[in-house]
Design a protein around this motif. Structure first.
Motif, PDB file in Angstrom:
ATOM      1  N   VAL A  57       0.929  -1.323  -0.010  1.00 52.41           N
ATOM      2  CA  VAL A  57       0.489  -0.250  -0.173  1.00 52.41           C
ATOM      3  C   VAL A  57       0.812   1.542   0.241  1.00 52.41           C
ATOM      4  N   ALA A  58       2.372   1.074   0.574  1.00 57.29           N
ATOM      5  CA  ALA A  58       3.372   1.970   0.290  1.00 57.29           C
ATOM      6  C   ALA A  58       3.211   2.925  -0.847  1.00 57.29           C
ATOM      7  N   ARG A  59       3.245   2.244  -1.370  1.00 54.83           N
ATOM      8  CA  ARG A  59       4.295   1.874  -2.889  1.00 54.83           C
ATOM      9  C   ARG A  59       2.849   1.982  -4.036  1.00 54.83           C
ATOM     10  N   GLY A  60       1.929   2.391  -3.043  1.00 55.02           N
ATOM     11  CA  GLY A  60       0.441   2.575  -3.923  1.00 55.02           C
ATOM     12  C   GLY A  60      -0.325   1.786  -4.998  1.00 55.02           C
ATOM     13  N   ARG A  61      -0.078   0.995  -4.596  1.00 53.14           N
ATOM     14  CA  ARG A  61      -0.643  -0.998  -4.577  1.00 53.14           C
ATOM     15  C   ARG A  61      -2.193  -0.805  -3.748  1.00 53.14           C
ATOM     16  N   GLN A  62      -2.823  -2.219  -4.184  1.00 55.42           N
ATOM     17  CA  GLN A  62      -3.791  -2.485  -3.403  1.00 55.42           C
ATOM     18  C   GLN A  62      -4.068  -4.259  -2.450  1.00 55.42           C
ATOM     19  N   ALA A  63      -4.527  -4.007  -1.839  1.00 50.40           N
ATOM     20  CA  ALA A  63      -4.417  -5.301  -1.183  1.00 50.40           C
ATOM     21  C   ALA A  63      -5.940  -5.948  -1.030  1.00 50.40           C
ATOM     22  N   TYR A  64      -6.387  -7.244  -0.497  1.00 50.64           N
ATOM     23  CA  TYR A  64      -6.963  -8.342  -0.189  1.00 50.64           C
ATOM     24  C   TYR A  64      -7.213  -9.294   0.900  1.00 50.64           C
ATOM     25  N   VAL A  65      -8.353  -8.732   2.194  1.00 52.85           N
ATOM     26  CA  VAL A  65      -7.683  -9.903   3.134  1.00 52.85           C
ATOM     27  C   VAL A  65      -9.746 -10.363   2.587  1.00 52.85           C
ATOM     28  N   VAL A  66      -9.454 -11.821   2.674  1.00 49.71           N
ATOM     29  CA  VAL A  66     -10.431 -12.508   2.505  1.00 49.71           C
ATOM     30  C   VAL A  66     -10.915 -13.451   3.678  1.00 49.71           C
ATOM     31  N   TYR A  67     -11.997 -13.687   3.613  1.00 48.84           N
ATOM     32  CA  TYR A  67     -12.454 -14.755   5.138  1.00 48.84           C
ATOM     33  C   TYR A  67     -13.420 -15.411   4.382  1.00 48.84           C
ATOM     34  N   PRO A  68     -13.287 -16.984   5.566  1.00 46.47           N
ATOM     35  CA  PRO A  68     -14.184 -17.707   4.699  1.00 46.47           C
ATOM     36  C   PRO A  68     -15.170 -17.940   5.652  1.00 46.47           C
ATOM     37  N   ILE A  69     -16.476 -17.776   4.751  1.00 47.80           N
ATOM     38  CA  ILE A  69     -17.707 -18.006   5.978  1.00 47.80           C
ATOM     39  C   ILE A  69     -18.339 -19.195   4.616  1.00 47.80           C
TER      40      ILE A  69
END
Ligand code: ADP
Ligand code: MG
Length: 699
Positions: A478-490
């Protein structure tokens, strides 16, 4: 000798079936004697007597045969009564057999049971005991049978069928009733296969096969019976597919296609990239097929990220160029919306009218879209299951594309197809399946494969990592301007709890590890428009991190997202993980995927390991089949709809092959199965598939 027609008698005809039980049977779809005879066991349990010294395997019952020495009742608390019998069991010695009941003031709870416990009575006991002891000392009894009752052999002593049942219908009663049905009807069960086939494939006769699965005398006999019934299922399926494909080949579209390039050429120009060689080849295959006079049914396989959407769009444009309409159906709202967005981008200013139809489109808007679809002023409709509704009528639908088609069932495919009787169908999937299975699922269907990735892709690196390390990587990207997903199972079984946990986790991350980052949450329970808005904002860069459930599993395409953290990754299936991971690494930057979990089972460890080793969807598909077996891997919906009960796709692929050959043989001799000797087969075919696949015209 039973009279003919007995199979059609209502179940009540049988001894022991009153109106109440008949009603419960009907709930299982069992209305006639014949239905009972064809209600196949779901499993078989080995109920031969447990020998001493071996202990009881954890998933098997303890089975003893012994003689009553004496018995007494004992109160074991305010809510529990015990009845205890001392039994003499050969090879084990004296065993205490225990029955549990709730006490009642009104009647003797052990009534009936006590008379079975007279000194000297021989009994079969089925129950649970302490595993691992050399000799059984005590058994908690679930079922018991008097040895002098001739029907006890149906329930105990060897391999015993286990039936799917429903509340209020004890399995024991069902087993007996099916047993009776089988005895009464034995003489009326007809053979449906021609004798030369039985002989060539060395198959048991049908009545014997049914007897073998309901009342196996040995494991070998059971397997022979099961295989015969599995063969029947495959043969019927093969015939049904062949007839359906033949019927489609007889349909004449009544219009031709010309590659006019009025849309296709400018479309290619606005793409901003060159099509891969694989994409060009596949588009050609599809165009050729669409230009044939009869409807196309084509499967497009291509790994996650291989660029299927562009192929779909090119195909839709061929239809639109020729003045026809197209539809694109996706399994989730997010994906449908994503497609709308992508399509609009790719189309730029081209004169193509595209609309969205999902359940979160407002009523007023939906009404307008429906009208414009019906009068032909919409060219391409993109949507979810909402497209299947009866109210959706097209003026001249010519091509439907089903994305992630393994998420849909046969019934849904058929419903869509009926919206344009002569239309072409393109089925897209990233989950490759072996040829034999594809045959079972679609019949002999044409397939195209994207076997090449767009250039410049850097393979995703996947690691099984502690959470702290994964979250650190998110902050760095994110500091480099990128994005991220954090996924939780349902998962369905605990959806409410899981969702609560995911929401709590979102708060925790936002307050702690991701403080200062712009973090949003998206999950399936959000109202449609909110879900879609969150995704669009993420795509537009409003959010750094998207905390999500599997709603983002398919299709979502945000090239700037480079990291994915999958929490409790061991709870996801292999195919899901592969799809999820495919959300990153879609640009020119290397993607990194972190699997955060503590896998408890061997299968879960194996899944994590496979994911870390490879990004090859074909390999992952194969592993998935190995770990889960085809029934599961293909989705139970499809499996059930295909009418496969005795058949097991993982064990019976040889049978599937021979049944298919035989189906072809039968049809080449008797193309519509009209000959008298095929009447039985035809009747079963109609009974099984006509309702499900409305469009197979067998009447
Ligand atoms: P999938 O096969 O998983 O549906 P998509 O159609 O979503 O894959 O494509 C994945 C990404 O690759 C998209 O961002 C798409 O725009 C891009 N893409 C598709 N074809 C090409 C190509 N020939 N060259 C470069 N990028 C491409
Ligand atoms: Mg896709």
């Amino acid at each position: 000798m039973a009279q003919p027609g007995i199979l059609d008698n209502p179940a009540q005809y049988l001894m022991g079936v009153g109106p109440k039980r008949a009603q419960l049977l009907a709930r299982l779809g069992l209305e006639t004697v014949g239905d009972l005879v064809h209600h196949l066991p779901r499993a078989w349990e080995d109920r031969s007597p447990t020998p001493p010294g071996r202990g009881v395997p954890p998933d098997a019952p303890l089975v003893l045969r012994g003689r009553v020495v004496d018995s007494f009742t004992r109160r074991a608390g305010p809510h529990l009564m015990l009845l205890v019998a001392r039994m003499l069991v050969p090879e084990h010695g004296e065993v205490e057999a225990v029955w549990f009941k709730r006490p009642s003031r009104r009647y003797d709870v052990f009534q009936g049971l006590t008379k079975d416990l007279a000194r000297g009575t021989d009994l079969w006991l089925v129950g649970r005991g302490e595993a691992g002891l050399l000799k059984v000392r005590r058994i908690d009894v679930d079922e018991h049978y008097r040895v002098d009752d001739p029907r006890s052999a149906w329930h105990v002593g060897g391999l015993v069928p286990r039936y799917p049942t429903t509340e209020g219908l004890p399995e024991r009663w069902l087993r007996e009733t099916i047993g009776r049905a089988l005895e009464e009807a034995a003489g009326s069960i007809a053979e449906v296969l021609p004798p030369e086939l039985l002989e060539r494939r060395e198959l048991l006769a049908r009545p014997q096969a049914l007897k073998a699965v309901h009342r196996p005398r040995s494991a070998g006999e059971l397997e022979e019976g099961r295989r015969r019934l599995a063969y029947d299922e495959f043969l019927l399926l093969g015939l049904a597919w062949a007839l359906k494909h033949k019927q489609l080949r007889q349909v004449d579209k009544g219009y031709g296609y010309e590659v006019k390039r009025s849309l296709l050429t400018p479309f290619k120009a606005t793409l901003g990239f060159e099509l891969t060689r694989a994409q060009k080849r596949v588009i050609n295959e599809i165009f050729e097929d669409m230009r044939r006079p009869h409807p196309m049914t084509r499967l497009l396989q291509g790994d996650v990220g291989s660029g299927k959407t562009v192929v779909a769009l090119a195909s839709l444009l061929l239809a639109v160029e020729n003045g026809r309409q197209g539809a694109l159906m996706a399994p989730t709202e997010i994906l449908a919306d994503q497609h709308l967005w992508t399509v609009r981008q790719f189309l730029g200013d081209l004169p193509v009218r595209v609309e969205l139809l999902t359940s979160s489109v407002s009523k007023a808007r939906r009404a307008r879209v429906l009208e414009r679809v019906a009068d032909g002023s919409v060219d391409i409709v993109i949507g979810t299951h909402a497209l299947l509704e009866g109210a959706v009528r097209f003026k001249r639908l010519a091509l439907a594309v089903i994305d992630e088609q393994h998420r849909f069932g046969v019934r849904q495919r058929t419903t869509l197809r009926q919206k344009g009787p002569a239309m072409d169908l393109l089925l897209m999937t990233a989950t490759p399946i072996p040829r034999t299975l594809a045959l079972a699922l679609y019949g002999d269907l044409d397939a195209s494969t994207l076997d090449e990735m767009p250039p410049g892709r850097v393979p995703i690196v996947t690691e099984h990592a502690p959470e702290e390390r994964a979250l650190e990587a998110v902050r760095r990207e994110v500091a480099r301007g990128r994005q991220a997903y954090v996924v939780y199972p349902i998962i369905e079984e605990s959806a409410r709890l899981d969702l609560k946990a995911a929401t709590a986790e979102f708060e925790r991350l936002r307050a702690g590890p991701f403080a200062g980052l712009r973090t949003a949450l998206v999950h399936g329970r959000l109202p449609g428009p909110k879900k879609v808005a969150a995704m669009e904002e993420f795509a537009a860069g409003t959010w750094d991190v998207l905390v999500a459930t599997q709603v983002i599993e398919v299709g979502v395409d945000v090239p700037n997202a480079t990291v994915m953290v999958v929490q409790n990754a061991d709870r996801f299936g292999l195919a899901s993980l592969h799809q999820l991971r495919g959300r990153i690494g879609r640009g020119h930057d290397a993607g990194r995927c972190f699997l955060v979990c503590d896998p408890k089972s061997e299968a879960a460890r194996r899944r994590v390991q496979v994911l870390c080793e490879t990004t090859d969807g074909f390999r992952i598909g194969e592993e998935d089949l190995k770990i889960r077996g085809p029934g599961e891997a293909l989705g139970t919906a499809q499996h059930g709809e295909l009418g496969l009960e005795a058949a097991d796709l993982s064990r019976d692929s040889d049978l599937l092959g021979s049944a298919r050959e035989d189906a072809e043989g039968l049809l080449s001799a008797d193309p519509d199965l009209l000959e008298a000797r095929h009447a039985g087969l035809r009747a079963r075919l109609v009974g099984r598939y006509q309702k499900l696949w409305q469009s197979i015209d067998l009447a």
